[in-house]
Design a protein around this motif. Structure first.
Motif, mmCIF file in Angstrom:
data_model
loop_
_atom_site.group_PDB
_atom_site.id
_atom_site.type_symbol
_atom_site.label_atom_id
_atom_site.label_comp_id
_atom_site.label_asym_id
_atom_site.label_seq_id
_atom_site.Cartn_x
_atom_site.Cartn_y
_atom_site.Cartn_z
ATOM 1 N N GLU A 156 -4.080 6.835 8.220
ATOM 2 C CA GLU A 156 -4.800 6.933 9.440
ATOM 3 C C GLU A 156 -3.751 7.573 10.522
ATOM 4 O OE1 GLU A 156 -6.851 3.373 10.827
ATOM 5 O OE2 GLU A 156 -7.959 3.469 8.747
ATOM 6 N N TRP A 157 -2.434 7.272 10.216
ATOM 7 C CA TRP A 157 -1.456 7.533 11.444
ATOM 8 C C TRP A 157 -0.276 8.220 10.824
ATOM 9 C CZ3 TRP A 157 3.205 5.454 10.242
ATOM 10 C CH2 TRP A 157 3.402 4.177 9.283
ATOM 11 N N ASN A 158 -0.013 8.419 9.580
ATOM 12 C CA ASN A 158 0.908 9.418 9.078
ATOM 13 C C ASN A 158 0.154 10.432 8.226
ATOM 14 O OD1 ASN A 158 3.109 10.396 7.708
ATOM 15 N ND2 ASN A 158 3.896 8.416 6.774
ATOM 16 N N SER A 159 0.362 11.516 8.716
ATOM 17 C CA SER A 159 -0.415 12.724 8.073
ATOM 18 C C SER A 159 0.303 12.886 6.645
ATOM 19 C CB SER A 159 -0.358 13.962 8.977
ATOM 20 O OG SER A 159 1.031 14.478 9.278
ATOM 21 N N ASP A 160 1.294 12.605 6.365
ATOM 22 C CA ASP A 160 2.044 12.922 5.285
ATOM 23 C C ASP A 160 1.426 12.154 4.109
ATOM 24 O OD1 ASP A 160 3.762 14.808 6.155
ATOM 25 O OD2 ASP A 160 5.579 13.517 5.684
ATOM 26 N N VAL A 161 0.707 11.062 4.396
ATOM 27 C CA VAL A 161 0.010 10.158 3.257
ATOM 28 C C VAL A 161 -1.409 10.416 3.166
ATOM 29 C CG1 VAL A 161 -0.447 7.901 2.570
ATOM 30 C CG2 VAL A 161 1.713 8.348 3.703
ATOM 31 N N ALA A 162 -1.735 11.204 2.096
ATOM 32 C CA ALA A 162 -3.166 11.592 1.785
ATOM 33 C C ALA A 162 -4.252 10.654 1.402
ATOM 34 C CB ALA A 162 -3.223 12.636 0.745
ATOM 35 N N SER A 163 -3.439 9.553 0.780
ATOM 36 C CA SER A 163 -4.391 8.506 0.359
ATOM 37 C C SER A 163 -3.569 7.269 -0.413
ATOM 38 C CB SER A 163 -5.375 9.025 -1.005
ATOM 39 O OG SER A 163 -4.670 9.524 -2.089
ATOM 40 N N ILE A 164 -3.977 6.055 -0.372
ATOM 41 C CA ILE A 164 -3.145 5.143 -1.120
ATOM 42 C C ILE A 164 -4.435 3.874 -1.559
ATOM 43 C CG2 ILE A 164 -3.190 3.691 1.424
ATOM 44 C CD1 ILE A 164 -0.290 2.824 0.538
ATOM 45 N N THR A 165 -4.015 3.565 -2.666
ATOM 46 C CA THR A 165 -4.569 2.382 -3.329
ATOM 47 C C THR A 165 -3.598 1.194 -3.267
ATOM 48 O OG1 THR A 165 -5.898 3.658 -4.544
ATOM 49 C CG2 THR A 165 -5.840 1.450 -5.201
ATOM 50 N N PHE A 166 -3.908 -0.049 -2.490
ATOM 51 C CA PHE A 166 -3.263 -1.090 -2.439
ATOM 52 C C PHE A 166 -4.031 -2.321 -2.287
ATOM 53 C CE2 PHE A 166 -0.991 -4.357 0.088
ATOM 54 C CZ PHE A 166 0.095 -4.488 -0.636
ATOM 55 N N SER A 167 -3.969 -3.500 -2.899
ATOM 56 C CA SER A 167 -4.845 -4.345 -3.025
ATOM 57 C C SER A 167 -4.166 -5.863 -2.930
ATOM 58 C CB SER A 167 -5.712 -4.627 -4.381
ATOM 59 O OG SER A 167 -4.842 -4.575 -5.559
ATOM 60 N N GLY A 168 -2.811 -5.709 -2.428
ATOM 61 C CA GLY A 168 -1.913 -6.843 -2.203
ATOM 62 C C GLY A 168 -1.679 -7.804 -3.614
ATOM 63 N N PRO A 169 -0.878 -8.541 -3.190
ATOM 64 C CA PRO A 169 -0.514 -9.081 -1.973
ATOM 65 C C PRO A 169 1.061 -8.464 -1.593
ATOM 66 C CG PRO A 169 0.389 -10.436 -3.732
ATOM 67 C CD PRO A 169 -0.426 -9.485 -4.133
ATOM 68 N N LEU A 170 1.163 -8.462 -0.273
ATOM 69 C CA LEU A 170 2.416 -8.111 0.200
ATOM 70 C C LEU A 170 3.664 -8.693 -0.097
ATOM 71 C CD1 LEU A 170 3.332 -5.206 2.241
ATOM 72 C CD2 LEU A 170 3.639 -7.012 3.837
ATOM 73 N N SER A 171 4.016 -8.684 -1.419
ATOM 74 C CA SER A 171 5.070 -9.170 -1.908
ATOM 75 C C SER A 171 5.798 -8.484 -3.089
ATOM 76 C CB SER A 171 4.736 -10.688 -2.351
ATOM 77 O OG SER A 171 3.853 -10.714 -3.256
ATOM 78 N N PRO A 172 6.977 -8.925 -3.507
ATOM 79 C CA PRO A 172 7.711 -8.097 -4.556
ATOM 80 C C PRO A 172 7.079 -8.237 -5.896
ATOM 81 C CG PRO A 172 9.289 -9.495 -3.272
ATOM 82 C CD PRO A 172 8.006 -9.884 -2.744
ATOM 83 N N GLY A 173 7.020 -7.060 -6.551
ATOM 84 C CA GLY A 173 6.123 -7.064 -7.869
ATOM 85 C C GLY A 173 4.877 -6.284 -7.578
ATOM 86 N N THR A 174 4.405 -6.322 -6.346
ATOM 87 C CA THR A 174 2.987 -5.689 -6.145
ATOM 88 C C THR A 174 3.080 -4.202 -6.217
ATOM 89 O OG1 THR A 174 2.282 -7.605 -4.856
ATOM 90 C CG2 THR A 174 1.212 -5.226 -4.703
ATOM 91 N N GLN A 175 2.100 -3.495 -6.957
ATOM 92 C CA GLN A 175 2.378 -2.107 -7.208
ATOM 93 C C GLN A 175 1.199 -1.511 -6.264
ATOM 94 O OE1 GLN A 175 1.381 -0.433 -11.058
ATOM 95 N NE2 GLN A 175 3.831 -0.396 -11.608
#
Length: 199
Positions: free
Chosen positions: A77-96
């Motif tokens: 929504e704010w970075n035109s370089d990023v076309a899409s992203i899939t992220f389901s959390g959590p925001l912690s080490p090990g999350t892909q």
């Protein structure tokens, strides 16, 4: 973008000394160690053939800048370089998370999440590019000092090191500029930070 976890290292934060008899170098040597020690921060691959860094002052409180940057799901929504992203959390080490930037699909793994201080990830692309990317944040006056660093490694990077360095530097410039615009917009408008990634 990003690298396999074993290929990045943690380093000591300047001016912070861990207690006990073990040295800072020993405490900060591995990914497992930094999870236990606040004296360490994630670093990029300093031996990679392509490295770039950018920093900027953002006229927005640290809480706002952190909230904008760590709401991964709305990066496009704010970075035109990023076309899409899939992220389901959590925001912690090990999350892909999987995303597409510059037309290239990337699979990344969060390695460091130190709230309002640092976030970093590792990952790779189908082109065999391994990268390590870190973002650090510090309060400065009424705003925030943001610094990002990234390293690229892999066969393609080694044979095209010059162009890869230029491409990486330009990408970081755009990313920091986009974050600055969005965080300052939210600060001006008094927009409440969204609750991001599933914590």
């Amino acid at each position: 973008m990003a690298l396999p976890a074993q290929e990045w290292r943690a380093v000591p934060v300047a001016g912070v000394r861990p207690s006990g008899r073990r040295s800072t170098q020993t405490l900060c040597r591995t990914a497992r160690t930094w999870k236990r020690s606040r004296a360490c921060r994630m670093d990029i691959n300093r031996n990679a053939p392509a490295i770039a860094s950018v920093e900027a002052y953002v006229e927005a409180p640290l809480s706002v800048v952190w909230a904008v940057h760590t709401d991964l799901r709305v990066w496009p929504e704010w970075n035109s370089d990023v076309a899409s992203i899939t992220f389901s959390g959590p925001l912690s080490p090990g999350t892909q998370f999987r995303w597409k930037a510059g037309g290239v699909p990337i699979t990344s793994t969060l390695q460091k999440v130190d709230p309002e201080r640092q976030i970093g990830w590792t990952g790779r692309t189908p082109l065999g590019i391994h990268a390590v990317h870190t973002w650090t944040f510090e309060p400065e006056g009424e705003g925030t000092r943001v610094r990002t660093e990234e390293s690229f490694d892999g066969f393609l990077v080694r044979i095209l090191a010059g162009p890869m360095r230029r491409m990486l530097a330009a990408s970081l410039d755009r990313g920091v500029a986009a974050l600055k615009r969005e965080a300052e917009r939210r600060a001006r408008e008094g927009a409440a930070p969204r609750v991001s990634a599933i914590m």
